[in-house]
Scaffold this motif. Structure first.
Motif, PDB file in Angstrom:
ATOM      1  N   ARG A 163     -12.020  -3.928  18.451  1.00  0.00           N
ATOM      2  CA  ARG A 163     -11.209  -3.568  19.615  1.00  0.00           C
ATOM      3  C   ARG A 163     -12.096  -3.619  20.858  1.00  0.00           C
ATOM      4  N   PRO A 164     -11.552  -4.004  22.011  1.00  0.00           N
ATOM      5  CA  PRO A 164     -12.362  -4.034  23.238  1.00  0.00           C
ATOM      6  C   PRO A 164     -12.674  -2.629  23.731  1.00  0.00           C
ATOM      7  N   ASP A 179     -24.263 -10.043  30.810  1.00  0.00           N
ATOM      8  CA  ASP A 179     -22.878  -9.664  31.051  1.00  0.00           C
ATOM      9  C   ASP A 179     -22.331  -9.366  29.657  1.00  0.00           C
ATOM     10  N   THR A 180     -22.329  -8.100  29.282  1.00  0.00           N
ATOM     11  CA  THR A 180     -22.099  -7.709  27.895  1.00  0.00           C
ATOM     12  C   THR A 180     -20.733  -7.092  27.676  1.00  0.00           C
ATOM     13  N   CYS A 181     -19.989  -7.677  26.755  1.00  0.00           N
ATOM     14  CA  CYS A 181     -18.705  -7.102  26.346  1.00  0.00           C
ATOM     15  C   CYS A 181     -18.935  -6.194  25.142  1.00  0.00           C
ATOM     16  N   PHE A 182     -18.476  -4.964  25.252  1.00  0.00           N
ATOM     17  CA  PHE A 182     -18.631  -3.982  24.187  1.00  0.00           C
ATOM     18  C   PHE A 182     -17.359  -3.943  23.344  1.00  0.00           C
ATOM     19  N   PHE A 183     -17.547  -3.991  22.028  1.00  0.00           N
ATOM     20  CA  PHE A 183     -16.461  -3.879  21.068  1.00  0.00           C
ATOM     21  C   PHE A 183     -16.684  -2.618  20.229  1.00  0.00           C
ATOM     22  N   VAL A 184     -15.609  -2.110  19.645  1.00  0.00           N
ATOM     23  CA  VAL A 184     -15.739  -1.005  18.699  1.00  0.00           C
ATOM     24  C   VAL A 184     -15.149  -1.449  17.372  1.00  0.00           C
ATOM     25  N   GLU A 246      -6.485   2.995  23.881  1.00  0.00           N
ATOM     26  CA  GLU A 246      -6.133   1.920  24.800  1.00  0.00           C
ATOM     27  C   GLU A 246      -7.018   2.032  26.034  1.00  0.00           C
ATOM     28  N   ARG A 247      -7.830   1.029  26.273  1.00  0.00           N
ATOM     29  CA  ARG A 247      -8.787   1.083  27.373  1.00  0.00           C
ATOM     30  C   ARG A 247      -8.577  -0.088  28.317  1.00  0.00           C
ATOM     31  N   GLU A 248      -8.669   0.204  29.603  1.00  0.00           N
ATOM     32  CA  GLU A 248      -8.600  -0.847  30.621  1.00  0.00           C
ATOM     33  C   GLU A 248     -10.022  -1.311  30.904  1.00  0.00           C
TER      34      GLU A 248
END
Length: 270
Positions: A163-164, A179-184, A246-248
Motif C-alpha cells: 500500500r502507498p 525521490d523515495t516512495c514509501f510502501f507499507v 487511506e493516505r493522501e
C-alpha cells in the motif's frame, strides 16, 4: 505553507543532514522503501535495519529496507497481480512506467535486503523463501533481473500486498539525493525477515515507540522520514489497520534547523 514539527532530541542523535552547498543540487534518483509490519505481543512491530557506517548514503542510520530503482525494473513482462501501474501512478503522482518500476523495485529490494518475498505461485502467497536463496544473491549482484527471477520460478508479483504510504525527497544540500516512495506491507504468513544483507550490521523487529525512544537516548540514529513514519505507525493498533489506512500522498522535502538540544523539522512541499 510548510508544516513545522519539532522534536526534542539530544545532541548527537544523528537526525541532521549533511551540508553540501557547493554547486548545483543533484537530481534525485528514484527509489522505493518498504515498511514491513507484523503484530507482536504488545502491538505493531516494524522491521528495521542498522546500516553499515561506511555506506555512502545514510551510513550508520536505522532504516527500512529499500533502494534505488534499477533500469530493468520497468520490464513490462513481469507477471503482476493487484492494483495496476495506473493506480499506483495516480497515488504517487507519476507516470505509469515509473509507477511500475517503483512497485517492482519495492518487491525486489525487500527480498534482497530482508528475504521477504511479496509474490505468489498461482493464487497462493509464498510462505517459504528458502528455495530462492541462490536467486536472491543473483538479484543482489544484478546477475538476475526481477522479471527473469519471477518467470524462472513461476512466480507472480503481488502488488496487492503493498500500500502507498509517503513520498520523501532528499534535501538539495545533500550530495546524494533520492525521490523515495514509501510502501507499507504486512509480513506474509510463514515468512521470516532476516538481516542477510551486506548493507546492514544488524536487523530486527521493534515497536515504533521503542525505536524512537532509542533515538532520543542516542542508541540509534534516524533520518526525519524514518522518525516521522515510526511516529505515525505508533498510532495504529494492528498491522492490518496501518496497511488499510487511506493516505493522501504528496512529495515532502524536509528542512532541518538545529536549536540547542532540539532539531526543528520543517516539512516543505518538494
Amino acid at each position: 505553507m510548510a508544516e513545522e514539527l519539532t522534536f526534542d532530541i539530544p545532541v548527537g542523535a544523528g537526525v541532521g543532514t549533511r551540508a553540501n552547498a557547493d554547486g548545483e543540487p543533484v537530481t534525485p534518483k528514484d527509489a522505493a522503501t518498504v515498511i514491513l509490519l507484523r503484530d507482536g505481543t504488545e502491538g505493531v512491530e516494524v522491521f528495521l535495519q542498522h546500516r553499515v557506517k561506511g555506506m555512502p548514503f545514510a551510513g550508520g542510520m536505522t532504516v527500512f529496507p529499500g533502494g534505488g530503482v534499477d533500469s530493468r525494473d520497468v520490464d513490462t513482462s513481469v507477471s503482476w497481480a493487484g492494483p495496476e501501474p495506473a493506480w499506483w501512478a495516480e497515488r504517487f503522482g507519476c507516470d505509469e512506467s515509473l509507477a511500475r518500476a517503483l512497485v517492482c523495485a519495492a518487491v525486489r529490494e525487500t527480498f534482497e535486503e530482508s528475504g521477504v518475498l511479496l509474490a505468489s505461485t498461482g493464487d497462493t502467497v509464498v510462505t517459504d523463501t528458502t528455495p530462492y536463496h541462490d536467486a536472491r544473491e543473483k538479484l543482489v549482484s544484478r546477475e538476475l533481473s526481477l522479471a527473469a527471477f519471477l518467470e524462472a520460478n513461476g512466480l507472480t508479483l503481488r502488488a496487492d500486498l503493498l500500500r502507498p504510504w509517503a513520498n520523501w525527497v532528499t534535501p538539495p544540500q545533500e550530495p546524494r539525493r533520492y525521490d523515495t516512495c514509501f510502501f507499507v506491507a504486512v509480513l506474509p504468513e510463514g515468512q521470516q525477515a532476516d538481516g542477510a544483507t551486506s548493507e546492514a550490521v544488524s536487523s530486527g523487529w521493534q515497536r515504533p515507540e521503542e525505536a524512537i525512544a532509542d533515538a532520543k537516548e542516542g542508541r540509534r540514529m534516524l533520518m526525519p522520514p524514518t522518525w516521522l513514519t515510526l511516529a505515525e505507525l505508533g498510532e495504529f493498533e494492528s498491522s492490518a489497520a496501518a496497511q488499510a489506512a487511506e493516505r493522501e500522498i504528496s512529495k515532502i522535502m524536509p528542512t532541518l534547523v538545529r536549536d540547542g538540544d532540539k532539531v526543528r523539522v520543517i516539512l516543505d512541499p518538494a
